[in-house]
Design a protein around this motif. Structure first.
Motif, mmCIF file in Angstrom:
data_model
loop_
_atom_site.group_PDB
_atom_site.id
_atom_site.type_symbol
_atom_site.label_atom_id
_atom_site.label_comp_id
_atom_site.label_asym_id
_atom_site.label_seq_id
_atom_site.Cartn_x
_atom_site.Cartn_y
_atom_site.Cartn_z
ATOM 1 N N ALA A 168 0.828 -1.211 0.000
ATOM 2 C CA ALA A 168 0.000 0.000 0.000
ATOM 3 C C ALA A 168 0.860 1.257 0.000
ATOM 4 O O ALA A 168 0.453 2.292 -0.529
ATOM 5 C CB ALA A 168 -0.922 -0.007 1.216
ATOM 6 N N LYS A 169 2.062 1.130 0.586
ATOM 7 C CA LYS A 169 2.951 2.304 0.656
ATOM 8 C C LYS A 169 3.512 2.686 -0.712
ATOM 9 O O LYS A 169 3.791 3.859 -0.961
ATOM 10 C CB LYS A 169 4.119 2.016 1.619
ATOM 11 C CG LYS A 169 3.776 2.351 3.060
ATOM 12 C CD LYS A 169 5.005 2.203 3.944
ATOM 13 C CE LYS A 169 4.633 1.579 5.274
ATOM 14 N NZ LYS A 169 5.712 0.820 5.869
ATOM 15 N N VAL A 170 3.690 1.697 -1.589
ATOM 16 C CA VAL A 170 4.298 2.016 -2.895
ATOM 17 C C VAL A 170 3.274 2.299 -3.992
ATOM 18 O O VAL A 170 3.619 2.820 -5.042
ATOM 19 C CB VAL A 170 5.288 0.900 -3.347
ATOM 20 C CG1 VAL A 170 6.524 0.886 -2.463
ATOM 21 C CG2 VAL A 170 4.619 -0.457 -3.386
ATOM 22 N N ILE A 171 2.036 1.970 -3.753
ATOM 23 C CA ILE A 171 0.996 2.319 -4.738
ATOM 24 C C ILE A 171 0.633 3.792 -4.523
ATOM 25 O O ILE A 171 0.414 4.203 -3.385
ATOM 26 C CB ILE A 171 -0.260 1.418 -4.565
ATOM 27 C CG1 ILE A 171 0.095 -0.042 -4.850
ATOM 28 C CG2 ILE A 171 -1.395 1.880 -5.474
ATOM 29 C CD1 ILE A 171 -1.039 -1.023 -4.568
ATOM 30 N N PRO A 172 0.577 4.587 -5.589
ATOM 31 C CA PRO A 172 0.226 6.002 -5.435
ATOM 32 C C PRO A 172 -1.084 6.158 -4.648
ATOM 33 O O PRO A 172 -2.045 5.427 -4.910
ATOM 34 C CB PRO A 172 0.064 6.492 -6.870
ATOM 35 C CG PRO A 172 0.887 5.543 -7.689
ATOM 36 C CD PRO A 172 0.844 4.230 -6.985
ATOM 37 N N THR A 173 -1.073 7.096 -3.713
ATOM 38 C CA THR A 173 -2.205 7.256 -2.792
ATOM 39 C C THR A 173 -3.581 7.355 -3.465
ATOM 40 O O THR A 173 -4.496 6.630 -3.053
ATOM 41 C CB THR A 173 -1.967 8.482 -1.876
ATOM 42 O OG1 THR A 173 -0.655 8.346 -1.332
ATOM 43 C CG2 THR A 173 -2.978 8.538 -0.757
ATOM 44 N N PRO A 174 -3.758 8.214 -4.483
ATOM 45 C CA PRO A 174 -5.101 8.318 -5.068
ATOM 46 C C PRO A 174 -5.567 7.002 -5.710
ATOM 47 O O PRO A 174 -6.755 6.668 -5.660
ATOM 48 C CB PRO A 174 -4.964 9.404 -6.144
ATOM 49 C CG PRO A 174 -3.568 9.852 -6.142
ATOM 50 C CD PRO A 174 -2.788 9.110 -5.109
ATOM 51 N N ILE A 175 -4.607 6.272 -6.251
ATOM 52 C CA ILE A 175 -4.967 4.999 -6.887
ATOM 53 C C ILE A 175 -5.340 3.955 -5.833
ATOM 54 O O ILE A 175 -6.318 3.216 -5.983
ATOM 55 C CB ILE A 175 -3.808 4.505 -7.798
ATOM 56 C CG1 ILE A 175 -3.772 5.411 -9.030
ATOM 57 C CG2 ILE A 175 -3.990 3.046 -8.190
ATOM 58 C CD1 ILE A 175 -2.696 5.108 -10.021
ATOM 59 N N PHE A 176 -4.588 3.978 -4.735
ATOM 60 C CA PHE A 176 -4.914 3.032 -3.657
ATOM 61 C C PHE A 176 -6.286 3.368 -3.064
ATOM 62 O O PHE A 176 -7.084 2.477 -2.762
ATOM 63 C CB PHE A 176 -3.829 3.057 -2.567
ATOM 64 C CG PHE A 176 -4.086 2.048 -1.481
ATOM 65 C CD1 PHE A 176 -4.177 0.698 -1.783
ATOM 66 C CD2 PHE A 176 -4.254 2.455 -0.159
ATOM 67 C CE1 PHE A 176 -4.432 -0.234 -0.790
ATOM 68 C CE2 PHE A 176 -4.515 1.516 0.829
ATOM 69 C CZ PHE A 176 -4.600 0.171 0.518
ATOM 70 N N ALA A 177 -6.560 4.675 -2.944
ATOM 71 C CA ALA A 177 -7.864 5.096 -2.429
ATOM 72 C C ALA A 177 -8.977 4.606 -3.363
ATOM 73 O O ALA A 177 -10.032 4.141 -2.900
ATOM 74 C CB ALA A 177 -7.924 6.609 -2.294
ATOM 75 N N GLU A 178 -8.724 4.679 -4.654
ATOM 76 C CA GLU A 178 -9.694 4.219 -5.643
ATOM 77 C C GLU A 178 -9.902 2.694 -5.509
ATOM 78 O O GLU A 178 -11.018 2.193 -5.557
ATOM 79 C CB GLU A 178 -9.194 4.584 -7.057
ATOM 80 C CG GLU A 178 -10.121 4.214 -8.197
ATOM 81 C CD GLU A 178 -11.462 4.956 -8.186
ATOM 82 O OE1 GLU A 178 -11.662 5.822 -7.312
ATOM 83 O OE2 GLU A 178 -12.309 4.634 -9.038
ATOM 84 N N TYR A 179 -8.787 2.006 -5.347
ATOM 85 C CA TYR A 179 -8.847 0.541 -5.152
ATOM 86 C C TYR A 179 -9.730 0.207 -3.942
ATOM 87 O O TYR A 179 -10.614 -0.655 -4.015
ATOM 88 C CB TYR A 179 -7.428 -0.011 -4.953
ATOM 89 C CG TYR A 179 -7.390 -1.468 -4.550
ATOM 90 C CD1 TYR A 179 -7.417 -2.485 -5.510
ATOM 91 C CD2 TYR A 179 -7.344 -1.836 -3.205
ATOM 92 C CE1 TYR A 179 -7.394 -3.821 -5.138
ATOM 93 C CE2 TYR A 179 -7.325 -3.165 -2.827
ATOM 94 C CZ TYR A 179 -7.348 -4.160 -3.785
ATOM 95 O OH TYR A 179 -7.335 -5.476 -3.418
ATOM 96 N N GLU A 180 -9.480 0.915 -2.841
ATOM 97 C CA GLU A 180 -10.260 0.673 -1.625
ATOM 98 C C GLU A 180 -11.738 1.003 -1.842
ATOM 99 O O GLU A 180 -12.619 0.309 -1.328
ATOM 100 C CB GLU A 180 -9.719 1.529 -0.467
ATOM 101 C CG GLU A 180 -8.322 1.142 -0.003
ATOM 102 C CD GLU A 180 -8.302 -0.082 0.905
ATOM 103 O OE1 GLU A 180 -8.724 -1.172 0.453
ATOM 104 O OE2 GLU A 180 -7.850 0.064 2.052
ATOM 105 N N ARG A 181 -11.994 2.054 -2.592
ATOM 106 C CA ARG A 181 -13.387 2.447 -2.868
ATOM 107 C C ARG A 181 -14.085 1.339 -3.672
ATOM 108 O O ARG A 181 -15.203 0.939 -3.352
ATOM 109 C CB ARG A 181 -13.416 3.760 -3.656
ATOM 110 C CG ARG A 181 -14.808 4.367 -3.809
ATOM 111 C CD ARG A 181 -14.816 5.528 -4.788
ATOM 112 N NE ARG A 181 -14.544 5.121 -6.173
ATOM 113 C CZ ARG A 181 -15.450 4.568 -6.983
ATOM 114 N NH1 ARG A 181 -16.669 4.346 -6.558
ATOM 115 N NH2 ARG A 181 -15.124 4.211 -8.221
#
Ligand SMILES: [Zn+2]
Length: 233
Positions: A168-181
């Motif tokens: 999760a630390k290496v995935i860009p934050t907005p993309i990780f947020a999208e993944y979680e959404r």
């Protein structure tokens, strides 16, 4: 190899493992909690019945003593009645005897009432104790089950959670947020394109998009039908 698609795909695999592990526990933790609550309730009921019976036993022994006292006093008064000097004394003693008799009758009444109550309480207590025993047995079975399952799972859950956190630390934050959404709708948030189709909803993926996916590995592509993240084959 560390393209965005690979990272998202790995993340999805980790989440699938974690979901499986947690699903195996199912509602077992909740069942244990409910069993504990039931044991507490049955305990309170059994203790209450026991206390009420204790109170009744105290009443019985008190009234037994009092009946003996009344009888002694009556004997004594009857004796005195032989030796009275006038009517006034006789009437006074008669009055005292009557009041002792009333008290004794009242005690007899109470004893009858309490006898019925005691019978009821004893059957309630017996039932409560049987139910308590059953509830304790049920609880210990559930606890055992939970311990057995969690035992094998805990290490695996810890390991996968650690992996997930570092990814999760290496995935860009907005993309990780999208993944979680997306994961709030689809547990399998990132899926592979198989035979030019989304393997989440089996809809066709336009050839144009497949070409783009190959060339732009730093971008995230979504299925137009289900909204899942698409990962190249
Ligand atoms: Zn789809």
């Amino acid at each position: 190899m560390n393209s965005l698609a690979t990272m998202l795909s790995t993340m999805s695999e980790i989440d699938a493992i974690l979901d499986d592990l947690k699903e195996e526990l199912g509602d077992l933790p909740q069942q244990v909690k409910e069993a504990e609550e039931f044991v507490r309730l049955k305990n309170v009921q059994a203790e209450q019945a026991e206390k009420d019976i204790h109170d009744i036993e105290e009443f019985k022994s008190r009234s037994h003593i009092r009946l003996q006292e009344i009888k002694d006093k009556e004997d004594q008064l009857a004796q005195q009645q032989f030796n009275v000097r006038n009517n006034k004394e006789f009437d006074a003693i008669t009055h005292e005897i009557e009041s002792l008799r009333d008290e004794r009758n009242k005690i007899y009444d109470d004893q009858r009432t309490i006898g019925v109550k005691e019978e009821n309480l004893r059957s309630i207590m017996e039932q409560s104790k049987a139910e308590l025993e059953e509830a304790q047995q049920h609880l210990s079975e559930k606890e055992q089950e939970l311990t057995t399952i969690s035992h094998g799972h805990n290490d695996e859950i810890t390991e996968q959670t650690k992996k997930r956190a570092s990814l999760a630390k290496v995935i860009p934050t907005p993309i990780f947020a999208e993944y979680e959404r997306i994961r709030t709708f689809h547990k399998d948030a990132a899926v592979k394109v198989k035979k030019n189709s989304c393997s989440g909803c089996f809809s066709a993926v336009p050839p144009q998009k497949i070409v783009e996916m190959r060339n732009k590995s730093d971008l995230m592509f979504l299925c137009e039908h289900c909204g899942r993240i698409l990962v190249g084959e």
